[in-house]
Design a protein around this motif. Sequence first.
Motif: not given
Length: 105
Positions: A85-89, A15-24
């Motif tokens: 990545n997707g495994s991170h919260r 999920d690219g949108q979720r990854i982008a939110r994690l990065v921000r």
Amino acid sequence: MRTLDYTAPCLEGEDGQRIARLVRHLAARLEDFGPGGPEVVSANQSTGVVLARFPGHRLEEVADGLKSRGILAAREGEAAAFYLNGSHRFEDLDRLWGCLYDILG
């Protein structure tokens, strides 16, 4: 306590949108340190990679401190690389921030 591995890049199809939110989120947390804290070199929302330097601290010492707390980070030149990545919260990023706060204290 589970090991947090920030050495594995995100996989195609995540999920690219979720990854982008994690990065921000991570970039904002790192920048929140203020003077004496990490320096965000880059925060790539497309690839999920945040690069950070730690002025006044040797990268090896920071990486070893994280490892002793169950957090693995990659290295790119003189910067730590955090591959999200997707495994991170979001809670995982807060744990990373807290450990860096203790190490850089």
